[in-house]
Design a protein around this motif. Structure first.
Motif, PDB file in Angstrom:
ATOM      1  N   LEU A  17       0.819  -1.214   0.000  1.00 19.30           N
ATOM      2  CA  LEU A  17       0.000   0.000   0.000  1.00 19.30           C
ATOM      3  C   LEU A  17       0.854   1.266   0.000  1.00 19.30           C
ATOM      4  CD1 LEU A  17      -2.758  -1.112   2.535  1.00 19.30           C
ATOM      5  CD2 LEU A  17      -3.018  -0.811   0.067  1.00 19.30           C
ATOM      6  N   GLY A  18       1.960   1.254   0.734  1.00 14.98           N
ATOM      7  CA  GLY A  18       2.847   2.407   0.735  1.00 14.98           C
ATOM      8  C   GLY A  18       3.425   2.671  -0.646  1.00 14.98           C
ATOM      9  N   THR A  19       3.872   1.598  -1.294  1.00 15.33           N
ATOM     10  CA  THR A  19       4.441   1.732  -2.637  1.00 15.33           C
ATOM     11  C   THR A  19       3.376   2.123  -3.644  1.00 15.33           C
ATOM     12  OG1 THR A  19       6.032  -0.003  -2.061  1.00 15.33           O
ATOM     13  CG2 THR A  19       5.853   0.579  -4.379  1.00 15.33           C
ATOM     14  N   LEU A  20       2.184   1.543  -3.521  1.00 14.51           N
ATOM     15  CA  LEU A  20       1.080   1.891  -4.426  1.00 14.51           C
ATOM     16  C   LEU A  20       0.717   3.367  -4.300  1.00 14.51           C
ATOM     17  CD1 LEU A  20      -1.038   0.728  -6.437  1.00 14.51           C
ATOM     18  CD2 LEU A  20      -2.569   0.459  -4.470  1.00 14.51           C
ATOM     19  N   GLN A  21       0.679   3.874  -3.074  1.00 13.39           N
ATOM     20  CA  GLN A  21       0.357   5.288  -2.868  1.00 13.39           C
ATOM     21  C   GLN A  21       1.395   6.188  -3.524  1.00 13.39           C
ATOM     22  OE1 GLN A  21      -0.908   6.440   1.106  1.00 13.39           O
ATOM     23  NE2 GLN A  21       0.211   8.364   0.940  1.00 13.39           N
ATOM     24  N   VAL A  22       2.673   5.858  -3.323  1.00 13.86           N
ATOM     25  CA  VAL A  22       3.749   6.680  -3.892  1.00 13.86           C
ATOM     26  C   VAL A  22       3.724   6.642  -5.419  1.00 13.86           C
ATOM     27  CG1 VAL A  22       6.249   6.882  -4.138  1.00 13.86           C
ATOM     28  CG2 VAL A  22       5.253   6.502  -1.885  1.00 13.86           C
ATOM     29  N   THR A  23       3.680   5.445  -5.987  1.00 16.10           N
ATOM     30  CA  THR A  23       3.784   5.316  -7.437  1.00 16.10           C
ATOM     31  C   THR A  23       2.535   5.807  -8.161  1.00 16.10           C
ATOM     32  OG1 THR A  23       3.098   2.992  -7.201  1.00 16.10           O
ATOM     33  CG2 THR A  23       5.453   3.428  -7.402  1.00 16.10           C
ATOM     34  N   THR A  24       1.377   5.722  -7.529  1.00 17.68           N
ATOM     35  CA  THR A  24       0.151   6.193  -8.183  1.00 17.68           C
ATOM     36  C   THR A  24       0.044   7.709  -8.152  1.00 17.68           C
ATOM     37  OG1 THR A  24      -0.966   4.160  -7.469  1.00 17.68           O
ATOM     38  CG2 THR A  24      -2.353   5.916  -8.289  1.00 17.68           C
ATOM     39  N   THR A  25       0.434   8.340  -7.058  1.00 14.19           N
ATOM     40  CA  THR A  25       0.360   9.799  -6.993  1.00 14.19           C
ATOM     41  C   THR A  25       1.338  10.450  -7.966  1.00 14.19           C
ATOM     42  OG1 THR A  25       1.880   9.761  -5.101  1.00 14.19           O
ATOM     43  CG2 THR A  25      -0.462   9.916  -4.618  1.00 14.19           C
ATOM     44  N   ILE A  26       2.417   9.762  -8.303  1.00 16.46           N
ATOM     45  CA  ILE A  26       3.415  10.324  -9.218  1.00 16.46           C
ATOM     46  C   ILE A  26       2.796  10.672 -10.573  1.00 16.46           C
ATOM     47  CG2 ILE A  26       5.452   9.718 -10.604  1.00 16.46           C
ATOM     48  CD1 ILE A  26       6.533   8.284  -8.138  1.00 16.46           C
TER      49      ILE A  26
ATOM     50  N   GLN B 135       6.595  -4.547  -3.484  1.00 19.21           N
ATOM     51  CA  GLN B 135       6.870  -3.313  -4.222  1.00 19.21           C
ATOM     52  C   GLN B 135       6.596  -3.463  -5.710  1.00 19.21           C
ATOM     53  OE1 GLN B 135      10.888  -2.179  -3.325  1.00 19.21           O
ATOM     54  NE2 GLN B 135      10.424  -1.562  -1.223  1.00 19.21           N
ATOM     55  N   PHE B 136       7.088  -4.549  -6.296  1.00 17.60           N
ATOM     56  CA  PHE B 136       6.886  -4.737  -7.730  1.00 17.60           C
ATOM     57  C   PHE B 136       5.409  -4.955  -8.067  1.00 17.60           C
ATOM     58  CE2 PHE B 136      11.470  -6.168  -7.713  1.00 17.60           C
ATOM     59  CZ  PHE B 136      11.924  -5.040  -8.374  1.00 17.60           C
ATOM     60  N   SER B 137       4.687  -5.629  -7.187  1.00 24.02           N
ATOM     61  CA  SER B 137       3.251  -5.817  -7.400  1.00 24.02           C
ATOM     62  C   SER B 137       2.541  -4.471  -7.401  1.00 24.02           C
ATOM     63  CB  SER B 137       2.661  -6.717  -6.304  1.00 24.02           C
ATOM     64  OG  SER B 137       3.265  -7.987  -6.310  1.00 24.02           O
ATOM     65  N   ALA B 138       2.900  -3.608  -6.444  1.00 19.49           N
ATOM     66  CA  ALA B 138       2.301  -2.280  -6.376  1.00 19.49           C
ATOM     67  C   ALA B 138       2.659  -1.445  -7.602  1.00 19.49           C
ATOM     68  CB  ALA B 138       2.753  -1.572  -5.102  1.00 19.49           C
ATOM     69  N   GLY B 139       3.943  -1.494  -8.003  1.00 17.70           N
ATOM     70  CA  GLY B 139       4.360  -0.753  -9.187  1.00 17.70           C
ATOM     71  C   GLY B 139       3.646  -1.215 -10.442  1.00 17.70           C
TER      72      GLY B 139
END
Length: 279
Positions: A46-55, A116-120
């Motif tokens: 969820l942390g990685t998803l939040q970062v990569t999606t807001t970008i 992380q890779f799943s979120a990315g």
């Protein structure tokens, strides 16, 4: 005062991403043991998803509202990240460092990287769903969606310049952030400075250098598959170079700590000798 359409669209987008991820964190807190592997995996995802999606939405701010608004948005999202992070790495570089220095087991490293890779991988689908399903698609989002689906690299300099920037940049970023967030610093500095520093770094990068990420996962999320760079060059520029830069900074600090320990041991030994002579 009328609020510009792209600003309202971006605000709704950011709030949607943050609310979904933070809501899912609270659900995970209730359902799973906070010390268990499942909870750690979910928090990292969820942390990685939040970062990569807001970008993705940052491009809307930059194109329609200008570079100053872009810098302020990066700073704001950095503060939100600090509030919501909950120990998630959100980058492969830090867990790889911890593994190499024996602070993370192999199973923990693999679990972290898979999360992380799943979120990315899901980040663009998540962004696209918000753009197309959450509310009526605007011209700003239609344009960004078109740019993302037919992207090309912005490399104004020879490729080895961009490779060197990733290597040196990650060295500097880790060097600065490690010192700024050490326990000896004031808690307010540890909280605010990383967001301010990274906002300045990425604003300057976009303005003067071009498509840089200083993070392999962010680069893969944003740039992988874009026109203008072969797979081999992509790996060299956005994976190998930043990994070397980050680890070089880590080994630099490690050698410094060892020298400091040796110096302290010598001083202690010398003090004992002086004490014996005085006796």
């Amino acid at each position: 005062m009328e609020v510009p359409g792209p600003l309202l669209d971006a605000f709704i987008y950011y709030i949607t991403v943050i609310a979904v991820c933070e809501g899912a964190r609270h659900v995970a807190d209730r359902l799973f043991d906070k010390k268990g592997n499942v909870h750690r995996f979910i928090i990292e995802f969820l942390g990685t998803l939040q970062v990569t999606t807001t970008i993705y939405e940052n491009a809307v701010i930059d194109i329609h509202l200008g570079r100053q608004a872009f810098a302020f948005t990066l700073f704001s999202m950095g503060i939100v990240f600090a509030l919501c992070n909950r120990t998630a790495f959100c980058s492969p570089l830090a867990p790889i460092e911890q593994f190499l220095f024996g602070r993370l087991r192999l199973s923990e490293l693999i679990q972290t990287l898979v999360a992380q890779f799943s979120a990315g991988y899901f980040a663009f689908s998540f962004a696209r769903t918000i753009w197309l399903r959450a509310y009526s698609t605007t011209d700003a989002h239609s344009n960004i969606l078109g740019l993302m689906e037919s992207c090309g690299f912005n490399h104004p300099y020879p490729i080895y310049y961009h490779l060197a920037f990733e290597l040196i940049g990650t060295f500097i970023v880790r060097h600065v952030l490690t010192r700024a967030t050490s326990e000896s610093r004031d808690s307010r500095i540890r909280f605010v400075f990383p967001a301010l520093f990274m906002a300045a770094v990425f604003t300057g990068t976009v303005t003067f250098v071009g498509d840089q990420a200083l993070d392999p996962l962010v680069a893969s999320t944003l740039f992988y598959g874009c026109r203008g760079l072969s797979f081999e060059n992509f790996m060299f520029v956005y994976w190998i170079a930043p990994t070397i830069g980050w680890m070089a900074s880590a080994y630099w600090d490690s050698s410094g700590e060892e020298d400091a320990k040796k110096k302290a041991a010598k001083e202690k030994k010398a003090e004992k000798k002086r004490a014996k002579k005085n006796e």
